[in-house]
Design an enzyme around this catalytic site. Structure first.
Site, short mmCIF file in Angstrom:
data_model
loop_
_atom_site.label_atom_id
_atom_site.label_comp_id
_atom_site.label_asym_id
_atom_site.label_seq_id
_atom_site.Cartn_x
_atom_site.Cartn_y
_atom_site.Cartn_z
N ASP A 1 -9.31 2.48 -4.06
CA ASP A 1 -8.67 3.76 -3.88
C ASP A 1 -8.78 4.54 -5.19
OD1 ASP A 1 -6.84 5.70 -2.60
OD2 ASP A 1 -5.40 4.96 -4.07
N ASP B 1 -6.77 7.89 -6.19
CA ASP B 1 -5.54 8.46 -6.75
C ASP B 1 -4.49 7.38 -7.00
OD1 ASP B 1 -6.05 11.45 -6.56
OD2 ASP B 1 -6.49 10.80 -4.51
N LYS C 1 -10.62 3.30 6.04
CA LYS C 1 -11.05 2.54 4.86
C LYS C 1 -11.61 1.16 5.22
CE LYS C 1 -8.12 4.93 1.50
NZ LYS C 1 -7.29 4.80 0.30
N ASP D 1 -2.96 1.25 -3.89
CA ASP D 1 -1.60 1.43 -4.37
C ASP D 1 -0.61 1.79 -3.27
OD1 ASP D 1 -0.78 4.75 -5.04
OD2 ASP D 1 -2.68 4.19 -4.14
N SER D 2 -1.08 2.03 -2.05
CA SER D 2 -0.15 2.52 -1.03
C SER D 2 -0.50 1.96 0.35
CB SER D 2 -0.16 4.05 -0.99
OG SER D 2 -1.42 4.54 -0.60
#
Length: 294
Positions: free
Chosen positions: A34, A36, A221, A244-245
């Site tokens: 990822d 961001d 993804k 991260d999410s």
């Protein structure tokens, strides 16, 4: 984003492509990150910038040696990624960027963006139709599930194969899940792919909302990971991914070695067991040194 030489033949600046990675031949490892708040820290400290520079140096000097194919798989468009690179101090282009949740796939064989025609044809053949999205959203509204179009600057320009909405939390996790289950049901009924994840204000999203993204069923993804691993012949046990999410979890589960970065969202941490002790670029660099140098 580009550096420049002092003069061209007319006395003007000459653009130079940014540093980029050469494709490994063959690809032995594949890594997907990822962008961001995983690869790139938006409000980076001097230490985080130093870790990013060290990661970029590793990629430039050791990616080919280890047969590493590396790219970003992100919800942001390519244009948005390029703007953030310039603003936040990232300088090295990966082998590929799968932007807008994989509805764009771009390679950089010579430092110049080249959209992948094979992937684009796959999306065209999927039958994705924005009218189907409108019909699904209208039906949801009749069931009192309101979705709000996204116009956030960080998402970049709308793409042909991605339609972004927000769902505002009702303040009750059980009621939220009931509403989102209805979104999932209608997306399937209308032949649409779907991504739902809790918004991360650190990337510019509003608080107390969910991202609701409609896209072709072949995208997302996880499907990008599967497509590229099959295309380059990389074995599952030699694949890594970083996020991260919540919208990264399917990608992390699709590889042999998936990691959340230490700065991940509480939602993601509660749903995935493997969390790096390091944030952002430091997590990637540590994992690369551990797996690739063995």
């Amino acid at each position: 984003m580009t550096d420049t030489l002092p003069f061209d033949a007319t006395g003007g600046p000459v653009p130079v492509p940014p540093p980029h990675l050469r494709l490994p031949e063959p690809a032995v490892w594949a890594a997907f990150s990822d962008f961001d708040e995983t690869y790139l820290a938006h409000a980076a400290t001097p230490g985080q910038r130093a870790h990013l520079a060290a990661l970029e140096e590793f990629l430039l000097t050791e990616a080919v040696e280890h047969g590493l194919l590396f790219g970003w798989v992100t919800g942001s468009s390519l244009a948005s990624v390029q703007e953030k690179m310039a603003r936040c101090g990232a300088r090295v282009l990966p082998h590929f960027v799968a932007g807008a949740l994989g509805t764009e796939l771009t390679f950089f064989p010579d430092g110049v963006a080249r959209p992948d025609p094979e992937w684009r044809q796959l999306l065209r053949d999927s039958g994705f139709d924005r009218d189907r999205v409108t019909k699904a959203v209208d039906r949801l509204a009749r069931h009192r599930v309101e979705l709000f179009p996204q116009n956030a600057p960080h998402t970049g320009n709308p793409t042909e194969f991605l339609v972004n909405y927000y769902f505002r939390s009702l303040g009750d996790p059980r009621r939220d899940e009931q509403s989102l289950d209805l979104v999932r049901d209608l997306a399937r009924e209308h032949g649409l792919g779907l991504n739902i994840s809790r918004c991360n204000p650190a990337t510019g999203d509003p608080a107390d909302c969910y991202d609701v993204d409609f896209l072709p069923p072949v995208c997302g993804k996880r499907n990008v990971v599967r497509h590229l691993c099959a295309r380059f012949g990389v074995a599952p046990e030699r694949t890594l991914a970083f996020g991260d999410s919540g919208n990264d979890l399917e990608m992390l589960g699709a590889v042999g070695h998936g990691y959340l970065v230490a700065n991940c969202t509480p939602e993601a941490r509660s749903r995935f067991p493997q969390v790096s002790p390091h944030p952002h670029a430091q997590a990637l660099l540590t994992a690369f040194r551990h797996h690739l140098r063995r």
